[in-house]
Write a protein that holds these residues in place. Structure first.
Motif, PDB file in Angstrom:
ATOM      1  N   ARG A  55     -34.769  30.301 -55.756  1.00  0.00           N
ATOM      2  CA  ARG A  55     -36.086  29.890 -55.876  1.00  0.00           C
ATOM      3  C   ARG A  55     -36.957  31.285 -54.846  1.00  0.00           C
ATOM      4  O   ARG A  55     -37.841  31.899 -55.440  1.00  0.00           O
ATOM      5  CB  ARG A  55     -36.545  28.753 -55.474  1.00  0.00           C
ATOM      6  CG  ARG A  55     -38.201  28.702 -55.463  1.00  0.00           C
ATOM      7  CD  ARG A  55     -38.730  27.115 -54.925  1.00  0.00           C
ATOM      8  NE  ARG A  55     -38.318  27.037 -53.651  1.00  0.00           N
ATOM      9  CZ  ARG A  55     -39.137  27.068 -52.698  1.00  0.00           C
ATOM     10  NH1 ARG A  55     -40.528  27.575 -53.082  1.00  0.00           N
ATOM     11  NH2 ARG A  55     -38.901  26.865 -51.483  1.00  0.00           N
ATOM     12  N   LEU A  56     -36.262  31.437 -53.866  1.00  0.00           N
ATOM     13  CA  LEU A  56     -36.869  32.347 -52.670  1.00  0.00           C
ATOM     14  C   LEU A  56     -36.853  33.846 -53.274  1.00  0.00           C
ATOM     15  O   LEU A  56     -37.738  34.678 -52.884  1.00  0.00           O
ATOM     16  CB  LEU A  56     -36.315  32.218 -51.436  1.00  0.00           C
ATOM     17  CG  LEU A  56     -36.848  31.053 -50.851  1.00  0.00           C
ATOM     18  CD1 LEU A  56     -36.057  30.619 -49.373  1.00  0.00           C
ATOM     19  CD2 LEU A  56     -38.288  31.109 -50.523  1.00  0.00           C
ATOM     20  N   THR A  57     -35.770  34.166 -53.957  1.00  0.00           N
ATOM     21  CA  THR A  57     -35.580  35.494 -54.377  1.00  0.00           C
ATOM     22  C   THR A  57     -35.727  35.940 -55.651  1.00  0.00           C
ATOM     23  O   THR A  57     -35.444  36.808 -56.249  1.00  0.00           O
ATOM     24  CB  THR A  57     -33.904  35.894 -53.986  1.00  0.00           C
ATOM     25  OG1 THR A  57     -33.146  34.970 -54.785  1.00  0.00           O
ATOM     26  CG2 THR A  57     -33.475  35.595 -52.572  1.00  0.00           C
ATOM     27  N   THR A  58     -36.544  34.953 -56.592  1.00  0.00           N
ATOM     28  CA  THR A  58     -36.980  35.387 -57.770  1.00  0.00           C
ATOM     29  C   THR A  58     -38.127  36.441 -57.927  1.00  0.00           C
ATOM     30  O   THR A  58     -38.971  36.269 -57.294  1.00  0.00           O
ATOM     31  CB  THR A  58     -37.357  33.991 -58.572  1.00  0.00           C
ATOM     32  OG1 THR A  58     -36.369  33.248 -58.608  1.00  0.00           O
ATOM     33  CG2 THR A  58     -37.996  34.073 -59.818  1.00  0.00           C
ATOM     34  N   LEU A  59     -37.673  37.685 -58.361  1.00  0.00           N
ATOM     35  CA  LEU A  59     -38.619  38.884 -58.719  1.00  0.00           C
ATOM     36  C   LEU A  59     -39.501  38.415 -59.907  1.00  0.00           C
ATOM     37  O   LEU A  59     -39.161  37.733 -60.869  1.00  0.00           O
ATOM     38  CB  LEU A  59     -37.632  40.114 -58.780  1.00  0.00           C
ATOM     39  CG  LEU A  59     -36.766  40.231 -57.779  1.00  0.00           C
ATOM     40  CD1 LEU A  59     -36.192  41.598 -58.042  1.00  0.00           C
ATOM     41  CD2 LEU A  59     -37.329  40.386 -56.327  1.00  0.00           C
ATOM     42  N   SER A  60     -40.743  38.841 -59.841  1.00  0.00           N
ATOM     43  CA  SER A  60     -41.774  38.769 -60.899  1.00  0.00           C
ATOM     44  C   SER A  60     -42.348  40.156 -61.033  1.00  0.00           C
ATOM     45  O   SER A  60     -43.347  40.728 -60.265  1.00  0.00           O
ATOM     46  CB  SER A  60     -42.635  37.663 -60.615  1.00  0.00           C
ATOM     47  OG  SER A  60     -43.649  37.709 -61.380  1.00  0.00           O
ATOM     48  N   ASP A  61     -42.290  40.816 -62.073  1.00  0.00           N
ATOM     49  CA  ASP A  61     -43.306  41.901 -62.604  1.00  0.00           C
ATOM     50  C   ASP A  61     -44.860  41.368 -62.654  1.00  0.00           C
ATOM     51  O   ASP A  61     -45.627  42.117 -62.000  1.00  0.00           O
ATOM     52  CB  ASP A  61     -42.893  42.418 -63.880  1.00  0.00           C
ATOM     53  CG  ASP A  61     -41.765  43.437 -63.916  1.00  0.00           C
ATOM     54  OD1 ASP A  61     -41.359  43.857 -62.811  1.00  0.00           O
ATOM     55  OD2 ASP A  61     -41.304  43.461 -65.172  1.00  0.00           O
ATOM     56  N   ALA A  62     -45.029  40.066 -63.234  1.00  0.00           N
ATOM     57  CA  ALA A  62     -46.424  39.747 -63.288  1.00  0.00           C
ATOM     58  C   ALA A  62     -47.071  39.736 -61.905  1.00  0.00           C
ATOM     59  O   ALA A  62     -48.108  40.187 -61.575  1.00  0.00           O
ATOM     60  CB  ALA A  62     -46.447  38.565 -63.957  1.00  0.00           C
ATOM     61  N   LYS A  63     -46.437  39.054 -60.982  1.00  0.00           N
ATOM     62  CA  LYS A  63     -46.896  38.879 -59.525  1.00  0.00           C
ATOM     63  C   LYS A  63     -47.273  40.453 -58.858  1.00  0.00           C
ATOM     64  O   LYS A  63     -48.249  40.525 -58.207  1.00  0.00           O
ATOM     65  CB  LYS A  63     -46.210  37.838 -58.882  1.00  0.00           C
ATOM     66  CG  LYS A  63     -46.055  36.629 -59.346  1.00  0.00           C
ATOM     67  CD  LYS A  63     -45.647  35.509 -58.262  1.00  0.00           C
ATOM     68  CE  LYS A  63     -45.539  34.048 -58.961  1.00  0.00           C
ATOM     69  NZ  LYS A  63     -47.147  33.366 -58.700  1.00  0.00           N
ATOM     70  N   GLY A  64     -46.220  41.004 -58.737  1.00  0.00           N
ATOM     71  CA  GLY A  64     -46.281  42.349 -58.279  1.00  0.00           C
ATOM     72  C   GLY A  64     -47.469  43.246 -58.997  1.00  0.00           C
ATOM     73  O   GLY A  64     -48.215  43.738 -58.266  1.00  0.00           O
ATOM     74  N   LEU A  65     -47.492  43.187 -60.462  1.00  0.00           N
ATOM     75  CA  LEU A  65     -48.694  44.105 -60.911  1.00  0.00           C
ATOM     76  C   LEU A  65     -50.024  43.435 -60.706  1.00  0.00           C
ATOM     77  O   LEU A  65     -50.997  44.158 -60.610  1.00  0.00           O
ATOM     78  CB  LEU A  65     -48.269  44.064 -62.612  1.00  0.00           C
ATOM     79  CG  LEU A  65     -47.227  45.154 -62.862  1.00  0.00           C
ATOM     80  CD1 LEU A  65     -46.770  44.657 -64.275  1.00  0.00           C
ATOM     81  CD2 LEU A  65     -47.303  46.454 -62.410  1.00  0.00           C
ATOM     82  N   TRP A  66     -50.174  42.149 -60.645  1.00  0.00           N
ATOM     83  CA  TRP A  66     -51.407  41.446 -60.246  1.00  0.00           C
ATOM     84  C   TRP A  66     -51.949  42.014 -58.849  1.00  0.00           C
ATOM     85  O   TRP A  66     -53.022  42.204 -58.333  1.00  0.00           O
ATOM     86  CB  TRP A  66     -51.314  40.040 -60.325  1.00  0.00           C
ATOM     87  CG  TRP A  66     -51.888  39.447 -61.727  1.00  0.00           C
ATOM     88  CD1 TRP A  66     -50.968  39.046 -62.662  1.00  0.00           C
ATOM     89  CD2 TRP A  66     -52.951  39.479 -62.579  1.00  0.00           C
ATOM     90  NE1 TRP A  66     -51.640  38.662 -63.753  1.00  0.00           N
ATOM     91  CE2 TRP A  66     -52.904  39.139 -63.718  1.00  0.00           C
ATOM     92  CE3 TRP A  66     -54.466  40.089 -62.017  1.00  0.00           C
ATOM     93  CZ2 TRP A  66     -54.044  38.969 -64.698  1.00  0.00           C
ATOM     94  CZ3 TRP A  66     -55.414  40.176 -62.808  1.00  0.00           C
ATOM     95  CH2 TRP A  66     -55.301  39.591 -64.282  1.00  0.00           C
TER      96      TRP A  66
END
Length: 295
Positions: free
Chosen positions: A17-28
């Motif tokens: 859970r802690l290490t899940t990456l996300s393009d959406a969160k990064g781009l926002w």
């Protein structure tokens, strides 16, 4: 408890859970950061009443792209590896900080955090007197050092033990491309001073704020291997955490570097009972830092 024991205590589900990456969160988050930069830059370019007062806020917004570039060296802001790399390179160009070189410099810092003669961040960068603090915070030593490093890398010089041989051609090519880009920027100034007002002057004005921020990460921390002791978490405002991509949770970042910026608040909640070195704010830290210094 040391940092290794803490990470070992996490369950597989918690680690996932802690290490899940996300393009959406990064781009926002990137959209918000760039929106602030473009908005301030647009007001400066339009010459709105009082626009010179916006130069420092613009510089702070620009200079804190350093924290994004820093995160990109870990490839954690975005799930897509190439997106991390290209965003990191763009930030590096804006801040005179070659991304390919910085990746290996920074990974060496993580491997040997605050260990003398091992951590490259300790190579003559920490001010030991109040006079040195003023010079350091001015940002001038940073610009001089990075200009020298970039030129040396472009000339095929300046290799360090933390730079792997297979990466050297890529590091040199990036430095040469940056110098070419800066040449084009300089030529553009003959046609229009716009980049000077919305980029070059603001980053010079903003650099001292970044120096104050960065000193708190490891300044005056024990020179030991335990990340819970050699790194400081600084409690600050939501705006600073936003601009710094949650890196004020710096102990948390060093304890578990694979955790992306948007999960650091969660990691902080799990780790806060074990934090050993904290500060109640950046002004408070620097005030105490200066009190421990001779003139």
């Amino acid at each position: 408890m040391d940092h290794k024991s803490f990470v070992a205590s996490l369950t597989a589900a918690e680690k996932a859970r802690l290490t899940t990456l996300s393009d959406a969160k990064g781009l926002w988050h990137l959209a918000g950061h760039l929106g602030l930069i473009l908005g301030l830059g647009g007001l400066i370019a339009a010459g709105v009443p009082g626009w010179p007062l916006l130069l420092l806020p613009q510089g702070i917004a620009l200079i804190f792209l350093f924290t994004l570039e820093h995160e990109c060296t870990h490839r954690t802001p975005f799930a897509t590896p190439a997106l991390n790399d290209w965003v990191g390179r763009a930030c590096g160009f804006l801040l005179l900080l070659p991304f390919e070189w910085f990746r290996y410099f920074h990974l060496a810092h993580h491997r040997w955090t605050n260990i003398p003669d091992r951590d490259p961040e300790l190579e003559g960068t920490k001010p030991m007197t109040r006079r040195e603090w003023v010079w350091h915070v001015s940002g001038l030593p940073y610009w001089a050092a990075m200009a020298k490093i970039t030129v040396n890398l472009a000339r095929g010089r300046g290799a360090a033990p933390y730079m792997p041989a297979p990466a050297l051609p890529r590091i040199r090519a990036e430095a040469r491309g940056m110098i070419l880009g800066y040449g084009l920027v300089a030529a553009s100034l003959a046609l229009s001073p716009l980049l000077f007002w919305v980029w070059l002057l603001p980053v010079l004005l903003g650099q001292p704020v970044l120096r104050l921020y960065l000193l708190a990460e490891h300044g005056d921390c024990p020179t030991v291997a335990n990340m819970l002791e050699n790194t400081r978490t600084t409690f600050t405002t939501a705006l600073v955490r936003f601009l710094a991509w949650n890196m004020p949770y710096h102990t948390e970042h060093h304890v578990y570097p694979n955790v992306p910026f948007h999960r650091l608040p969660d990691l902080h909640q799990a780790l806060k009972a074990h934090l050993k070195v904290t500060a109640p704010g950046y002004l408070a830290f620097n005030r105490a830092y200066l009190m421990r210094r001779k003139p």
